[in-house]
Write an enzyme that holds these catalytic residues in place. Structure first.
Site, PDB file in Angstrom:
ATOM      1  N   VAL A 108       0.842  -1.190   0.000  1.00  0.00           N
ATOM      2  CA  VAL A 108       0.000   0.000   0.000  1.00  0.00           C
ATOM      3  C   VAL A 108       0.878   1.242   0.000  1.00  0.00           C
ATOM      4  CG1 VAL A 108      -1.688   1.281   1.361  1.00  0.00           C
ATOM      5  CG2 VAL A 108      -1.819  -1.217   1.234  1.00  0.00           C
ATOM      6  N   ASP A 109       0.912   1.961  -1.126  1.00  0.00           N
ATOM      7  CA  ASP A 109       1.810   3.117  -1.212  1.00  0.00           C
ATOM      8  C   ASP A 109       1.107   4.247  -1.946  1.00  0.00           C
ATOM      9  OD1 ASP A 109       5.278   3.492  -2.372  1.00  0.00           O
ATOM     10  OD2 ASP A 109       4.065   4.590  -0.912  1.00  0.00           O
ATOM     11  N   GLY A 110       1.374   5.472  -1.498  1.00  0.00           N
ATOM     12  CA  GLY A 110       0.840   6.611  -2.241  1.00  0.00           C
ATOM     13  C   GLY A 110      -0.326   7.325  -1.582  1.00  0.00           C
TER      14      GLY A 110
ATOM     15  N   ARG B   9       2.308  -3.318  -6.283  1.00  0.00           N
ATOM     16  CA  ARG B   9       2.718  -2.125  -5.555  1.00  0.00           C
ATOM     17  C   ARG B   9       2.213  -0.890  -6.282  1.00  0.00           C
ATOM     18  NH1 ARG B   9       8.030  -0.409  -2.348  1.00  0.00           N
ATOM     19  NH2 ARG B   9       7.278   1.642  -1.726  1.00  0.00           N
ATOM     20  N   THR B  10       1.541  -0.025  -5.558  1.00  0.00           N
ATOM     21  CA  THR B  10       0.988   1.185  -6.159  1.00  0.00           C
ATOM     22  C   THR B  10       1.962   2.343  -6.037  1.00  0.00           C
ATOM     23  OG1 THR B  10      -0.074   1.581  -4.043  1.00  0.00           O
ATOM     24  CG2 THR B  10      -1.414   0.566  -5.755  1.00  0.00           C
TER      25      THR B  10
END
Lengths: 272, 265
Positions: free
Chosen positions: B44-46, B215-216
């Site tokens: 969870v990224d961003g 992966r975002t």
């Protein structure tokens, strides 16, 4: 101008062009350690209707070119995934032909005029070497000995390697090393202090090099396939769609630009 | 949300064909059931960048991240994905400003208390993986409660990685094995990959190794998530920030995954 002169001129021009591009790349931070997963040799063989095994030979010359570019640029550490423990599961004929090819090329490394001596490269063979046959193992030991005094750059060849095997080996060694301390352990509370991240890292086969900055895997596959799992945590992953024998200078430049952009972006993030 | 289907093999060719037609009608956009990943992991990224782009304080992005989880999980359940794991909080994230860490921990509390309850009511199993000893008492209590309650559920197993680090996962396994060697339970040369894997946080998971990792936010690295378990995972990177990554984007990722795996078969 005959062919020989023309080839020489072409080689000098390319070398000069590369030097210019390297000069531009050097303005920003350069990667210290690049790793390659050399995927696509067999597919290349099929596509070009070559005899089985020819793809690996073409792949070998791609490898030499990439090493040359990396060392010219000043990259200190290069790691290549030459043979996974999983590859032992392939047909015995293919495994034997790969072993023969590797033994031949390892012997080539030790020669005076080889690339590793030209660039002062120290060679390490990384992996569970006990799994190799005797002649390859001996050739590898000779190559490591012969290049031990080289100090300008390092080449790590992962052979009979998987990351999970490396971690297990490291765990085993750490337990054995700390055996005496663990034996007298009465208080469970202090268990945590006996083995730490540093102990595990110290016993890794790859402890001779810092973590890679970039991992490049050819043929478009986006997986690590049990390569440098521990060391790749913060590393940039590149997956150009070309097959390994088709990899060229521009792919390396693209990967390095990606690395530099990432670094710039990460630093910017840290500041905000 | 969780429909258990049993397929009875039929000698009648027509019946089998109808069965196949019905199955492909249920799956969106040409996805093939036989190529579905068993375990999807998401880094969870961003969240913060998403919020900053909208002119909000960065940490509000974590709420938006939580909002997108349920539609994604609904899709996963529909597709009968067995395990879905989310890298919610890494051991490195403690370095962020205290205000943001506290806010994020509150979001995780709501996640476990409210969303966890909803997931449990739909037959999903919820687990929290990571070093829980460093988490607040409230969080530890909520985590223990939802894990206990949903342990016997047979639907999708959802794992939230909170205060998790791939390296510490491996170190923990190492320490546990060291103690077992000391107590004479095993010899050090008996330690193999199977025995090792049984000491990791994922030992309670039916399918511990992700087939697909998403992966975002455009970062192309693993950042210390499930290092051992991801040895052979297919890695998918998207530039979209996590709060923008909806069910359609997940379908796109699955199509890419199935496309690659089809070639290899």
């Amino acid at each position: 101008m005959d062919i020989k002169q023309r080839t020489q001129m072409y080689t000098s021009l390319s070398s000069f062009a590369r030097k210019c591009i390297f000069g531009i790349l050097s303005v920003a931070t350069l990667p210290n350690h690049i790793a390659f997963i050399m995927d696509g040799n067999r597919r290349y063989s099929k596509q070009h209707n070559l005899v089985d095994g020819e793809g690996h030979k073409v792949g070998y010359s791609s490898l030499m070119s990439m090493l040359r570019y990396c060392y010219e640029l000043g990259v200190k550490y290069v790691t290549v995934y030459a043979f996974s423990i999983e590859n032992f599961k392939r047909s015995p004929e293919e495994v034997q032909s790969l072993m023969d090819l590797m033994e031949e090329k390892i012997e080539g490394l030790i020669k005076e005029e080889s690339l590793v001596n030209q660039y002062g490269v120290r060679v390490y063979f990384i992996g569970n070497l006990k799994l190799l046959n005797k002649s390859v193992r001996l050739a590898a030991a000779r190559a490591m000995d012969a290049t031990a005094k080289n100090s300008k750059a390092v080449l790590l060849i992962c052979i009979a390697y998987t990351s999970t095997d490396e971690i297990l080996h490291s765990v085993e060694e750490s337990c054995e090393e700390k055996w005496d301390e663990i034996k007298v352990l009465n208080d469970k509370k202090h268990e945590k202090d006996i083995i730490s991240v540093l102990d595990i890292e110290r016993h890794m086969y790859m402890a001779v090099a810092p973590d890679p900055d970039i991992i490049i895997r050819t043929s478009g596959e986006t997986r690590l396939s049990n390569f440098l799992l521990w060391q790749s945590s913060n590393c940039l992953l590149c997956s150009p769609s070309v097959l390994w024998p088709e990899i060229g200078f521009r792919h390396l430049v693209q990967a390095i630009l990606g690395f530099q952009y990432n670094l710039y972006y990460l630093n910017k993030q840290k500041q905000t | 949300m969780n429909s258990e289907k049993t397929r009875v093999p039929s000698a009648n060719g027509d019946a089998a064909l109808n069965d196949k037609e019905n199955m492909s009608k249920e799956l969106p956009a040409g996805l093939k059931e036989e190529l579905m990943p068993k375990h999807i992991a998401m880094i969870v990224d961003g969240n913060r960048r998403w919020a900053v782009n909208k002119g909000l304080p960065g940490m509000f992005g974590h709420n938006a991240g939580r909002t997108i989880l349920m539609p994604l999980l609904r899709l996963c359940s529909q597709l009968q994905i067995k395990v879905v794991s989310f890298f919610v909080f890494s051991t490195e994230n403690w370095r962020r400003p205290t205000e943001e860490v506290d806010f994020l921990m509150k979001v995780v509390e709501d996640l476990l208390r409210i969303d966890g309850e909803e997931l449990h009511s739909h037959g999903c199993r919820v687990s929290v993986m990571g070093d829980k000893t460093k988490l607040s008492e409230t969080l530890q209590k909520l985590s223990a409660e939802i894990e206990e309650k949903s342990r016997a559920n047979s639907g999708t197993h959802i794992i939230f990685a909170v205060n998790y680090s791939g390296k510490h996962d491996i170190i923990r396994a190492c320490r546990s094995l060291a103690t077992q060697v000391k107590d004479g339970v095993i010899l050090s040369n008996q330690i193999n990959e199977t025995i090792f894997a049984q000491e990791l946080y994922t030992k309670f998971v039916d399918f511990p190794c992700p087939d697909l990792v998403i992966r975002t936010s455009g970062e192309i690295r693993i950042s210390n998530f499930m290092l051992w378990q991801m040895a052979y995972s297919n890695l998918y990177f998207t530039k979209k920030y996590f709060p923008d990554f909806g069910p359609n984007d997940l379908i796109e990722a699955l199509l890419a995954f199935q496309g690659q795996n089809d070639v290899l078969c």
